[in-house]
Write an enzyme that holds these catalytic residues in place. Sequence first.
Site, short mmCIF file in Angstrom:
data_model
loop_
_atom_site.label_atom_id
_atom_site.label_comp_id
_atom_site.label_asym_id
_atom_site.label_seq_id
_atom_site.Cartn_x
_atom_site.Cartn_y
_atom_site.Cartn_z
N PRO A 3 71.10 -81.38 39.80
CG PRO A 3 72.61 -81.16 41.54
CD PRO A 3 72.24 -82.06 40.41
CD GLU A 4 66.59 -78.56 36.53
OE1 GLU A 4 66.04 -77.49 36.17
OE2 GLU A 4 66.04 -79.67 36.46
CE LYS A 21 71.36 -77.91 34.28
NZ LYS A 21 71.07 -79.23 33.68
CG ASN A 81 64.13 -83.70 32.97
OD1 ASN A 81 63.96 -83.42 31.78
ND2 ASN A 81 63.80 -84.86 33.46
#
Length: 428
Positions: free
Chosen positions: A2-3, A55, A177
């Site tokens: 998760p970002e 984050k 990513n």
Amino acid sequence: MPEGPEIFLASRLINTVSLKRLYGGRVVKSEVSTKNPDVEWEEEVYRVRAQARGKELMVTLCNGEVEKKGEKTLNIIFRFGMSGSFKFTPVQEIPKHAHLRFYTINEDIPMVLSFVDYRRFGRWEVGGTWGRDRGPDPMWEYPNFRENILAGLKSADFNKPICEAMLNQKYFNGIGNYLRAEILYRCGIRPFDEAREVLSELKPFSKWYEMQSKIKVHKMCEVKPDVLDLCHILPKEVINLGGGGKGYNVDLDADEDEYKEFRSWLQCYYQDGMKNMVDHNRRTMWFSGEPGRLIPKDACSRSMVKRKKSQTRKQNKDIAEDQILEFDQNGKESKQIKLLKEETKVNKSRNKKQSKKDAKDELDTKCSATEGLQNKKNKTKYHQPKATSAKNKSKTGVRVTAKIASRTSVTSVTQRAPTRRSSRIKSQ
């Protein structure tokens, strides 16, 4: 993993379900979550609110039904790891991997807010604050975010490729990513160019950000955003997508339909026709065109993994729904269900035959390997005589000739001399 957008969506979920609800009792931790601390909080009535920053997610527990000055509070900082998320479900439907649970009170159907993490990489810190090694949030603290990066360009952190520098949460808090791939692709920047070279061309202030406050919403801004502007723009686009906006399916129980809009929003990450390369951190970077001059020495790519599990689950769900409809209408099994059962029986028999055949082939292979090993042991090994040099050829030649002569001369048993007996035997 998760970002930033996914963390913000988790905070929005917590605030939405907790707006008019009260919680109470002990905060329960699962037995398998041994690396995370217990939450020493057992108030009869308390409220829950959440805030996201990059984050990290801060969940605040507030004692009492209404807000008061000097009330008792407790902050819990969550870092989601690879698969962390929050779920709000009835108590009877608690998720399997719920590692921290907050129970509601005074409701007809008791509910529970759970931190779910089936890979167990997620962590929480009781009484903590925002991480000191994490920079400002690019979505909600954009001016500070931009200033923090451009002020630290002399640091050795920017000697790396831009794609690797964008994973450093000290500067790019919340970028992960899929976001780095989309940002660099839409800017036309090669991912393995040096970060300092790319960012040193930018100015301390953003023309695009200044123009947004001056023009009206319906008018298009003529100034194109740069790479840091897109760190602010794209995460906001994700959180405003329908279907939750999640980047990829980290939820085992989620349907593929939930991510349709996000997958159509992606232009580079995990898309057909794009290239990928494993960076120095062993993370997969997706891009188009040339990679740049700072590629790893052992540069390699990874193949795309097709998710079949969710599709199979969806097919099974559709079949189950069809079966229920047929039973409701006809009151007995339909032709489709009978055919489905017959097909299942045929598949089972085929699987049994195949397993028997595989077991037989495996046994034959073992037997043949054993026979080969025995034959190998029974074979007589042949050793070549050692080569002799020309210098010692004359000496060794005489010895070899004498040995051969002694071996070839056979003496029969009758021609051998009688064995001499000892004097003790004669006296007897």
